[in-house]
Design an enzyme around this catalytic site. Structure first.
Site, short mmCIF file in Angstrom:
data_model
loop_
_atom_site.label_atom_id
_atom_site.label_comp_id
_atom_site.label_asym_id
_atom_site.label_seq_id
_atom_site.Cartn_x
_atom_site.Cartn_y
_atom_site.Cartn_z
N LYS A 277 -38.20 -24.73 -45.42
CA LYS A 277 -36.95 -25.34 -45.91
C LYS A 277 -36.48 -26.44 -44.96
CE LYS A 277 -33.16 -22.57 -46.14
NZ LYS A 277 -31.95 -23.26 -45.65
N SER A 278 -36.50 -26.17 -43.67
CA SER A 278 -36.02 -27.18 -42.72
C SER A 278 -36.85 -28.46 -42.78
CB SER A 278 -36.09 -26.63 -41.29
OG SER A 278 -35.08 -25.69 -41.07
N ARG B 175 -35.79 -32.39 -44.32
CA ARG B 175 -36.01 -33.60 -43.51
C ARG B 175 -36.97 -34.56 -44.19
NH1 ARG B 175 -34.19 -29.55 -40.63
NH2 ARG B 175 -33.21 -29.84 -38.59
N SER C 61 -27.41 -26.60 -31.88
CA SER C 61 -27.52 -26.65 -33.33
C SER C 61 -28.42 -27.80 -33.73
CB SER C 61 -26.13 -26.83 -33.97
OG SER C 61 -26.27 -27.27 -35.31
N GLN D 91 -28.87 -28.72 -36.68
CA GLN D 91 -28.21 -29.47 -37.75
C GLN D 91 -27.33 -30.56 -37.17
OE1 GLN D 91 -26.25 -26.61 -40.28
NE2 GLN D 91 -28.17 -26.02 -41.27
N ASP E 84 -32.24 -17.73 -37.62
CA ASP E 84 -32.21 -17.28 -39.02
C ASP E 84 -32.87 -15.92 -39.21
OD1 ASP E 84 -30.86 -19.59 -39.76
OD2 ASP E 84 -32.72 -20.69 -40.14
N LYS F 253 -22.61 -18.53 -40.50
CA LYS F 253 -23.75 -18.90 -41.35
C LYS F 253 -23.31 -18.73 -42.82
CE LYS F 253 -26.74 -20.08 -38.25
NZ LYS F 253 -27.09 -21.50 -38.17
N ARG G 116 -30.35 -14.42 -46.79
CA ARG G 116 -31.07 -13.67 -45.75
C ARG G 116 -30.55 -12.24 -45.61
NH1 ARG G 116 -34.19 -17.95 -44.13
NH2 ARG G 116 -33.05 -19.85 -43.64
C1 S3P Z 1 -31.34 -25.52 -39.58
C2 S3P Z 1 -30.76 -25.21 -38.38
C3 S3P Z 1 -30.08 -23.95 -38.13
C4 S3P Z 1 -30.47 -22.89 -39.15
C5 S3P Z 1 -30.45 -23.40 -40.55
C6 S3P Z 1 -31.39 -24.59 -40.70
C7 S3P Z 1 -31.98 -26.84 -39.73
O1 S3P Z 1 -28.68 -24.13 -38.19
O2 S3P Z 1 -29.64 -21.77 -39.04
O3 S3P Z 1 -30.84 -22.40 -41.45
O4 S3P Z 1 -32.78 -27.04 -40.66
O5 S3P Z 1 -31.69 -27.72 -38.90
P1 S3P Z 1 -27.87 -24.61 -36.90
O6 S3P Z 1 -28.48 -25.87 -36.48
O7 S3P Z 1 -26.44 -24.82 -37.34
O8 S3P Z 1 -27.99 -23.49 -35.91
#
Ligand code: S3P
Length: 433
Positions: A23-24, A28, A166, A168, A314, A341, A388
């Site tokens: 997913k991440s 991107r 983070s 994100q 996660d 979360k 989750r």
């Molecule tokens: C993610 C970063 C994580 C993670 C999320 C996906 C990402 O969050 O928990 O499921 O794809 O960058 P945080 O960056 O807020 O910890």
């Protein structure tokens, strides 16, 4: 989907399977493909609700995207990406769509309003608004939360130290930095997942990686992508723990992303005594990939330290489930982020208590008293719409005498469409409750 009862399989869990694309990396590839010049081809599109929200978002921002089965073709708009007027993006349940999306649009034209579901509207957004404002964007939050209004414009690079580890927030600042004047540097208190850095390098962007973070010069052209997404290790973790809880089980999860910033949970499980190997290692678009081979083994409790949290963020819910079946105590600390979360995951995990597990919630963590011989009492789990939590308790149900009822199994589709079908195909009881 109506509630489902999940219960123990007749025998062990055995076999080879695949999990949906990461997913991440998928988010991107869509966001960075939209900023690239030319056509990107993304195969193995996982199709969960979160990545579909990002696909819709990049279309609204001006990229042309077509999806055929699990292939997405995306013609980027280059560094000029963005609407001419005002556009609204529905990020659904997806924090990554909202936070990275805000960073993406901060350096572009137009006014972008980003909103999401009730869960996403509860999550903190000042953490991205603050650095984007420092760069020159006009960002309004709704008392620190969504909806967000972002008016992009001419940005200037900043040197920004993240208040929390983070990926994100780091990625939101980097995405804005791609269209900013000068250098944008991000410093992180603890290393977080580095998919953005790897993908940008793969797209020909020069960036500098430092001990404490990364910096990038604005104005560089991004090359389009051609990649097959690897399996999501966060999804594979549910199957791994399922195999670890059922004696005699052995499971191969094929072609999973094994980036070191994503497999902290497997390192922790290894320390707990799990048998986990990575076979057939290779590289796809700058990401290491391999088959994960997991064999049942007795587990012992451990201390999961704050430094270990980002690489396993996660997976902490499923690790807490594993801990319930380990010898002795497992203590998680430095995990206050779990409270913000998709749900308050520390509170949600207290649902282990009525099932017979001694758990103590800490402000920033959890203590779980395990027992390898344990059978859980049956019960009904309130997922709070959190994918989750639904999947972690579905795995716990494999060791619950009368099974567990998962009140809202459909939420698993956010990251793992087909999860309950796969569990059923592997032999678990999965039936309408
Ligand atoms: C993610 C970063 C994580 C993670 C999320 C996906 C990402 O969050 O928990 O499921 O794809 O960058 P945080 O960056 O807020 O910890």
């Amino acid at each position: 989907m109506r509630p489902l009862r999940v219960g123990p399989p007749a025998g062990r869990l055995d076999g080879s399977c695949r999990v949906p694309g990461d997913k991440s990396i998928c988010h991107r590839s869509l966001l960075l493909g939209a900023l690239a010049e030319g056509e990107s081809v993304i195969e193995g599109f996982p199709g969960g609700a979160d990545v579909c929200a990002t696909l819709d978002a990049v279309r609204r921002l001006g990229a042309q995207a077509t999806r055929t089965g699990d292939t997405v073709r995306l013609v980027g708009a280059g560094l000029g990406l963005g609407p001419t007027g005002e556009v609204a993006l529905d990020c659904g349940n997806s924090g990554t769509t909202m936070r990275l999306g805000a960073g993406l649009v901060a350096g572009g034209p137009g006014l972008v309003v980003l909103d999401g579901d009730a869960s996403l509207r509860r999550r903190p957004m000042e953490r991205i608004a603050a650095p984007l404002r420092q760069m020159g964007a006009i960002v309004e939050t709704t008392e620190g939360r969504a909806p967000l209004r972002v008016r992009g414009g001419a940005l200037a690079g900043i040197d920004y130290t993240l208040p929390v580890a983070s990926a994100q927030v780091k990625s939101a600042v980097l995405l804005a930095g791609l269209r900013a004047r000068g250098t944008t540097r991000v410093r992180e208190p603890l290393r977080s997942r580095d998919h953005t850095e790897r993908m940008l390098a793969h797209q020909g962007v020069r960036l500098a990686r430092h001990d404490d973070g990364v910096s990038v010069e604005g104005g560089q052209t991004l090359r389009p992508l051609a990649l097959t997404l690897p399996g999501d290790p966060s999804s594979a973790a549910f199957l791994a723990v399922a195999a670890l809880l059922l004696p005699g089980s052995a499971m191969r999860v094929e072609a999973v992303d094994v980036n070191p910033t994503r497999i902290g949970a497997f390192r922790i499980l290894g320390r707990m005594g799990a048998s986990i190997a990575v076979e057939g290692g290779r590289d796809v678009a700058g990401e290491p990939i391999g088959d994960l081979v997991v064999r049942h083994a007795p587990l012992r409790g451990t201390a999961v330290t704050p430094e270990e949290v980002p690489d396993a963020i996660d997976e902490l819910p499923i690790l807490a489930v594993a801990a319930a079946f380990a010898t002795g105590e497992t203590r998680f600390t430095g995990a206050a982020e779990l409270r913000v979360k998709e749900s308050d995951r520390l509170a949600a995990l207290e649902q282990l208590r009525p099932l017979g597990v001694a758990v103590t919630a800490l402000p920033d963590g959890l203590v779980v008293h395990g027992d390898p011989a344990r059978r859980l009492r049956s019960g009904r789990i309130v997922t709070g719409g959190d994918h989750r939590i639904a999947m972690a308790f579905a795995v716990a149900a494999l060791r619950a005498e009368g099974g567990l009822v998962i009140d809202d199994p459909a939420c698993a589709d956010v990251s793992f469409p087909g999860f309950f079908d796969l569990l059923h195909a592997l032999g678990a009881v999965v039936e309408p409750a």
